[in-house]
Design a protein around this motif. Sequence first.
Motif, PDB file in Angstrom:
ATOM      1  N   HIS A 174      56.140  -2.615  46.096  1.00 12.25           N
ATOM      2  CA  HIS A 174      56.670  -2.910  47.432  1.00 12.25           C
ATOM      3  C   HIS A 174      57.702  -4.037  47.406  1.00 12.25           C
ATOM      4  O   HIS A 174      58.623  -4.052  48.230  1.00 12.25           O
ATOM      5  CB  HIS A 174      55.526  -3.233  48.394  1.00 12.25           C
ATOM      6  N   ILE A 184      60.987  -2.356  46.736  1.00  7.35           N
ATOM      7  CA  ILE A 184      61.489  -1.691  47.945  1.00  7.35           C
ATOM      8  C   ILE A 184      62.104  -2.721  48.891  1.00  7.35           C
ATOM      9  O   ILE A 184      63.193  -2.512  49.442  1.00  7.35           O
ATOM     10  CB  ILE A 184      60.368  -0.909  48.661  1.00  7.35           C
ATOM     11  N   VAL A 236      64.312   2.040  42.730  1.00  2.14           N
ATOM     12  CA  VAL A 236      64.220   2.599  44.080  1.00  2.14           C
ATOM     13  C   VAL A 236      65.588   2.496  44.737  1.00  2.14           C
ATOM     14  O   VAL A 236      66.342   1.560  44.462  1.00  2.14           O
ATOM     15  CB  VAL A 236      63.152   1.880  44.936  1.00  2.14           C
ATOM     16  N   VAL A 277      67.470   2.667  48.648  1.00  2.00           N
ATOM     17  CA  VAL A 277      67.192   2.539  50.075  1.00  2.00           C
ATOM     18  C   VAL A 277      68.510   2.691  50.825  1.00  2.00           C
ATOM     19  O   VAL A 277      69.524   2.114  50.436  1.00  2.00           O
ATOM     20  CB  VAL A 277      66.546   1.166  50.387  1.00  2.00           C
ATOM     21  N   VAL A 312      63.505   4.584  51.994  1.00  2.00           N
ATOM     22  CA  VAL A 312      63.619   5.042  50.602  1.00  2.00           C
ATOM     23  C   VAL A 312      64.289   6.417  50.573  1.00  2.00           C
ATOM     24  O   VAL A 312      63.937   7.308  51.347  1.00  2.00           O
ATOM     25  CB  VAL A 312      62.225   5.100  49.937  1.00  2.00           C
ATOM     26  N   THR A 324      55.074   6.901  50.626  1.00  6.43           N
ATOM     27  CA  THR A 324      55.835   6.369  49.504  1.00  6.43           C
ATOM     28  C   THR A 324      54.954   6.388  48.262  1.00  6.43           C
ATOM     29  O   THR A 324      53.786   6.030  48.315  1.00  6.43           O
ATOM     30  CB  THR A 324      56.307   4.934  49.798  1.00  6.43           C
TER      31      THR A 324
END
Length: 137
Positions: A10, A13, A77, A79, A86, A114
């Motif tokens: 996380h 992200i 990742v 975004v 995402v 996710t």
Amino acid sequence: MTTQIQQVDHELIQAAAQVARTRCRGDNHTMAAAGRAGDGRIVTAVNAYHFTGGPCAELVLIGAAAAQGVYELDTIVAVGDRDRGVVPPCGRCRQVLLDYFPALKVIVGEGDRTRTVLIADLLPESYVWADHQLDAD
């Protein structure tokens, strides 16, 4: 069958989302990516949109990481700007990421769905360019 890794990074992200919020401005930069190096460092980048097929944020990230001395990425990742969340890598990025980092983990999915999967699972039965390079030696 996709191999799902239980832990979702996380913090990674959030790093990509922060870059998307603060650095993606206008149509030229609409996606941000964050990658975690093997030593824990986080590298970020944005795409460079161009009608000729400018590089996606994931591809810019590979160069940005190398410029910082990071040659192995553990997880990545992407975004989207405007709080799009995402976004999975496109086909070209999947191939390049697989070739550069065959054991790479990729964060995909939306909201509470996710999850983290292996790059090889996002591009099954692919041609592995890295294997070709090993044969050339």
